[in-house]
Design a protein around this motif. Structure first.
Motif: not given
Length: 227
Positions: A170-198
């Motif tokens: 649904p979102y390009p930052f979760l698609d590993p075919s674009g920037n690889g799994w490293g970027a996806v993992v970073a996005a997932c961690v970032g989303i989780t941190v944002l949810v916790v902070a909010v």
């Protein structure tokens, strides 16, 4: 603000969120909006992808809880509290992620533009403003706050599994075919941190701001619903 006025404020949120969801659904069903696609997939596929968006789920949570608060602006309950907090956290994250990451990528016109702005900007601003004005508060605690993480983490897991099987994300930052799994993992961690902070911010504000709504002399106020 009295419960009667609080009901009016929650009704506005409920109506706008419902309108946004209905409009987006009509556009998807009609084929006028195919979301991130360039072709028009089958209807079942379009609807399945529609409900897979975090944006749609967070707006749906806002709509459901706002309709409940219109019925009872003092609503409370053991399981209702984390659901209400999840709605607030989810719609706030929706607005922030859209504004920072997704808005520059979108070039929409007409009703597609209207639906996008309602879902990503109008509903988040309304939901946050009405919570700040009429609550209900207090409704959060540090003990129950971790329960809010259940839905976003399940959504992330579902999105990655379904995306891996179907190739659709649904979102390009979760698609590993674009920037690889490293970027996806970073996005997932970032989303989780944002949810916790909010979530932490809402709990802290819920404990510091004055109780709302206030019954005062409003004889038409309804009592809290026990669960």
């Amino acid at each position: 603000m009295t419960p009667t006025r609080a009901r009016t404020a929650h009704l506005v949120v409920a109506l706008v969120a419902t309108l946004a969801l209905v409009l987006q659904t009509v556009l998807v069903v009609s084929g006028a909006s195919v979301l991130a696609e360039t072709a028009v997939p089958p209807l079942a596929t379009r609807l399945g992808r529609l409900v897979s968006y975090f944006t749609i789920q967070s707006n749906l949570l806002v709509a459901v809880t706002a309709w409940q608060l219109w019925h009872d602006p003092l609503r409370d309950g053991r399981w209702w509290r984390p659901v209400r907090l999840a709605a607030l956290v989810g719609i706030t994250v929706t607005g922030l992620v859209h504004f920072v990451l997704l808005r520059p990528l979108l070039h929409l016109e007409g009703l597609n533009y209207v639906a996008d702005k309602l879902l990503h900007m109008v509903v988040p601003v309304l939901a946050i403003a009405v919570w700040a004005a009429v609550g209900p508060r207090p409704r959060s605690s540090w003990r129950s706050a971790p329960e809010v993480l259940v839905w976003p983490l399940l959504w992330l897991a579902y999105t990655l599994v379904v995306g891996g099987l179907s190739g659709w994300y649904p979102y390009p930052f979760l698609d590993p075919s674009g920037n690889g799994w490293g970027a996806v993992v970073a996005a997932c961690v970032g989303i989780t941190v944002l949810v916790v902070a909010v979530g932490a911010a809402y709990v802290a504000l819920d404990r510091r701001l004055s109780a709302a709504p206030r019954a005062g002399h409003d004889v038409s106020a309804v009592g809290a619903t026990a669960e």
